[in-house]
Write an enzyme that holds these catalytic residues in place. Structure first.
Site, PDB file in Angstrom:
ATOM      1  N   ASP A 115       0.855  -1.190   0.051  1.00 43.10           N
ATOM      2  CA  ASP A 115      -0.041   0.101   0.068  1.00 43.10           C
ATOM      3  C   ASP A 115       0.920   1.206  -0.086  1.00 43.10           C
ATOM      4  OD1 ASP A 115      -1.787   2.029   0.494  1.00 43.10           O
ATOM      5  OD2 ASP A 115      -1.866   1.313   2.624  1.00 43.10           O
ATOM      6  N   ASP A 121      -1.637  -0.813  -3.999  1.00 41.71           N
ATOM      7  CA  ASP A 121      -1.997  -0.034  -5.169  1.00 41.71           C
ATOM      8  C   ASP A 121      -0.783  -0.119  -6.127  1.00 41.71           C
ATOM      9  OD1 ASP A 121      -0.335   1.350  -3.682  1.00 41.71           O
ATOM     10  OD2 ASP A 121      -1.635   2.665  -2.724  1.00 41.71           O
ATOM     11  N   ASP A 152      -8.974 -14.645 -17.749  1.00 45.46           N
ATOM     12  CA  ASP A 152      -9.718 -15.094 -16.597  1.00 45.46           C
ATOM     13  C   ASP A 152     -10.928 -16.126 -17.153  1.00 45.46           C
ATOM     14  OD1 ASP A 152     -10.493 -14.717 -13.851  1.00 45.46           O
ATOM     15  OD2 ASP A 152     -12.483 -14.046 -14.765  1.00 45.46           O
ATOM     16  N   GLU A 212      -6.368 -19.211 -17.576  1.00 47.06           N
ATOM     17  CA  GLU A 212      -6.737 -19.917 -16.378  1.00 47.06           C
ATOM     18  C   GLU A 212      -8.032 -20.820 -17.062  1.00 47.06           C
ATOM     19  OE1 GLU A 212      -9.514 -19.222 -12.553  1.00 47.06           O
ATOM     20  OE2 GLU A 212      -9.947 -18.116 -14.543  1.00 47.06           O
TER      21      GLU A 212
HETATM   22  C1  GLC Z   1     -11.475 -16.211 -12.144  1.00 47.61           C
HETATM   23  C2  GLC Z   1     -10.558 -15.402 -11.169  1.00 47.61           C
HETATM   24  C3  GLC Z   1     -11.362 -15.400  -9.808  1.00 47.61           C
HETATM   25  C4  GLC Z   1     -12.602 -14.726 -10.252  1.00 47.61           C
HETATM   26  C5  GLC Z   1     -13.492 -15.262 -11.215  1.00 47.61           C
HETATM   27  C6  GLC Z   1     -14.686 -14.576 -11.829  1.00 47.61           C
HETATM   28  O1  GLC Z   1     -11.630 -17.586 -11.629  1.00 47.61           O
HETATM   29  O2  GLC Z   1      -9.479 -15.973 -10.679  1.00 47.61           O
HETATM   30  O3  GLC Z   1     -10.979 -14.531  -8.729  1.00 47.61           O
HETATM   31  O4  GLC Z   1     -13.562 -14.739  -9.149  1.00 47.61           O
HETATM   32  O5  GLC Z   1     -12.495 -15.796 -12.177  1.00 47.61           O
HETATM   33  O6  GLC Z   1     -14.098 -13.462 -12.634  1.00 47.61           O
END
Ligand code: GLC
Length: 539
Positions: free
Chosen positions: A12, A20, A198, A259
């Site tokens: 921070d 930040d 994501d 991911e």
């Molecule tokens: C992914 C992110 C997670 C988020 C989800 C929805 O899994 O890592 O933190 O809540 O997507 O965007």
């Protein structure tokens, strides 16, 4: 070797209790000294923060609580000057309900082009009062929310696979596709070296939107059927082929890491075909228990599947969505729950977890491929399991009807120093309280202690950089060694062996010179590898 920064909790710089961009800039030299090659910054865009920034209201700016676009540019430039690449986080499955597009969609009403950017559907039942289907949201409750039309009448429903404040976009709409290519370009042009994607497996939905029956939605699990109507549909691959063309138009080319929670290493590898994404997190490895046979089997199948498409495996142990691995590894491994990444399966022995975490680090760093580290693991931080309920912020807590506490326990601000209002995180109390015991494991407290977790990380990362037998490679570079059922052991050329004793008794060490061990070894007493330890040998 990439270090994940959960920006809210890293450092921070402006004294408001929230991490930040200024805080990151102050700590870049620490990251360079740790020995990582790149940083991945969780979403830093303007956001109501209903899901820790994964609810983006403007993809081309910085959340004012985190800083400004100019500061972000300075951070990217300073990271580059230190030799660190910068990976940002793109959230393409959904926007915030406060994004200008969604606000316009609500105002424009049914049948409008504004609504066609999202997944609005009429409800079922005589007056449309029932959701369009039975899909459930990952954070709990139904995946549909009904809106009130501009004329005040109850209206259509919109899909949200996550929180109601995260409406899903319609990726069949070319405008959506064009918009995201443009957003990627915006940040690539500012120097971003790549993006973490994501929910990369969620963008395309079966247009028929069939009911799912009893399926539970687990983001962090594998879809429980191969023909799931909204996870891992074949159509997602076309999107990433387009993204790859854009990434390759830069010199040097930009990079993606996905991911994707999918049902097999082969399904994951499909994202990594030569004209798609470069890399994806290996979640099979994260889910593996502290068990030699399981770790060996997981590593073998992940390497084989990746080798078939010519992509490197990205090993990881923790991130901002899962229980920190010190705690996971410090629990009874024999009684793992259905959800090993969150499940509460017995008392946590933090010291045992730290011992195993040291060994696990040497294992993942010795395997061929890349590694993602999550902030604070280099300090040996454990999950904070006793946060007061009134402070919990993860939407999972409310949406599950106060059944699941959610992910705040791995998001507690880092301890940088042994004292102060936030253990050196900043000048104010942190947005989530830190355990008092973290004073002893702060970065400053570990500095200069050769037996500390921090020292092990620095030394392991240095050796991995320097030893030609470690780092990048493929499954073909691994020769598995048989040192008994409890030991994960392999050799890589030239001349490095990694041995991990996951059992409860010592095992004899083969001949070789110790390059690094997860705990100090007294080889004058006996040439043995104690339980829950790992070693790198020059052989
Ligand atoms: C992914 C992110 C997670 C988020 C989800 C929805 O899994 O890592 O933190 O809540 O997507 O965007």
């Amino acid at each position: 070797m990439t270090y994940q920064l959960y920006i809210r909790s890293f450092a921070d710089g402006n004294g408001d209790g929230l991490g930040d961009v200024a805080g990151i800039r102050q700590r870049l030299p620490y990251l360079a000294a740790l020995g990582v090659d790149a940083i991945w910054v969780n979403p830093w865009y303007p956001s109501p923060q209903a899901d820790g920034g994964y609810d983006v209201s403007d993809y081309r700016d910085i959340e004012p609580a985190f800083g400004t676009l100019d500061e972000a540019q300075a951070m990217i430039d300073e990271a580059h000057a230190l030799g660190l690449k910068v990976i940002l986080d793109i959230v393409p499955n959904h926007t915030s309900d406060e994004h200008a597009w969604f606000v316009a969609a609500l105002a424009a009403g049914p049948g409008s082009p504004e609504r066609a950017r999202y997944l609005f559907r009429p409800g079922k039942g005589p007056d449309g009062a029932l959701p369009p289907n039975d899909w459930k949201a990952v954070f709990g409750g139904p995946a549909w929310e009904r809106v009130t039309e501009p004329d005040g009448t109850p209206g259509e429903w919109y899909l949200h696979l996550f929180d109601p404040k995260q409406p899903d976009l319609d990726w069949e709409n070319p405008e959506v596709r064009g918009e995201f290519l443009d957003i990627l370009r915006f940040w690539f042009d500012r120097g971003a070296d790549g993006f973490r994607i994501d929910v990369a497996h969620g963008l395309v939905k079966d247009p028929a939107m069939p009911d799912l029956g009893d399926d539970e939605e687990h983001l962090l699990g594998t879809p429980d059927r191969a023909d799931h109507p909204h996870w891992d549909l074949p159509g997602v691959h076309d999107i990433y082929r387009e993204w790859r063309v854009l990434a390759d138009s830069y010199d040097p080319p930009k990079l993606f890491v996905a991911e994707a929670w999918v049902s097999s290493p082969e399904r994951l590898a499909a994202y990594l075909r030569p004209d798609e994404l470069h890399t994806a997190f290996d979640f099979d490895f994260v889910r593996a228990a502290w068990d030699a046979a399981e770790l060996r089997a997981t590593a073998t199948s992940s390497l084989a599947a990746h080798d078939r498409v010519g992509a490197p495996v990205m090993w990881t142990l923790s991130n901002h969505d899962i229980t920190r691995h010190v705690s996971r590894l410090g629990r009874p491994q024999s009684q793992r729950s259905a959800d090993p990444l969150h499940g509460d399966n017995g008392e946590t022995d933090v010291e045992l977890g730290r011992r195993r975490a040291r060994a696990a680090l040497l294992l993942e760093l010795a395997l061929p491929g890349g590694v993602y580290l999550y902030q604070g693991e280099e300090l040996g931080l454990e999950e904070v399991e006793d946060l007061p309920e009134e402070l919990l912020q993860d939407p999972t807590w409310e949406r599950s009807g106060h059944v699941e506490r959610g992910r705040d326990g791995c998001r507690v601000p880092l301890p940088w120093a042994p004292d102060g209002p936030s253990l050196g995180f900043g000048d104010a109390a942190p947005w989530l309280p830190q355990p008092a015991s973290w004073a002893a494991v702060s970065a400053a407290s570990q500095e200069g202690d050769p037996t500390s977790m921090l020292a092990l990380y620095r030394e392991a990362l240095r050796l991995r950089r320097d030893l030609p037998g470690l780092g990048a490679g493929t499954g073909a570079d691994v020769t598995w060694l048989d040192l008994g059922d409890d030991v994960v052991a392999f050799r890589r050329e030239p001349g490095v062996a990694c041995l991990v004793n996951c059992g409860s008794t010592p095992v004899p060490l083969p001949a070789g010179t110790v390059l690094l061990s997860s705990v100090p070894l007294d080889l004058s007493a006996s040439a043995e590898l104690p339980a829950d330890t790992a070693v790198w040998l020059a052989v």
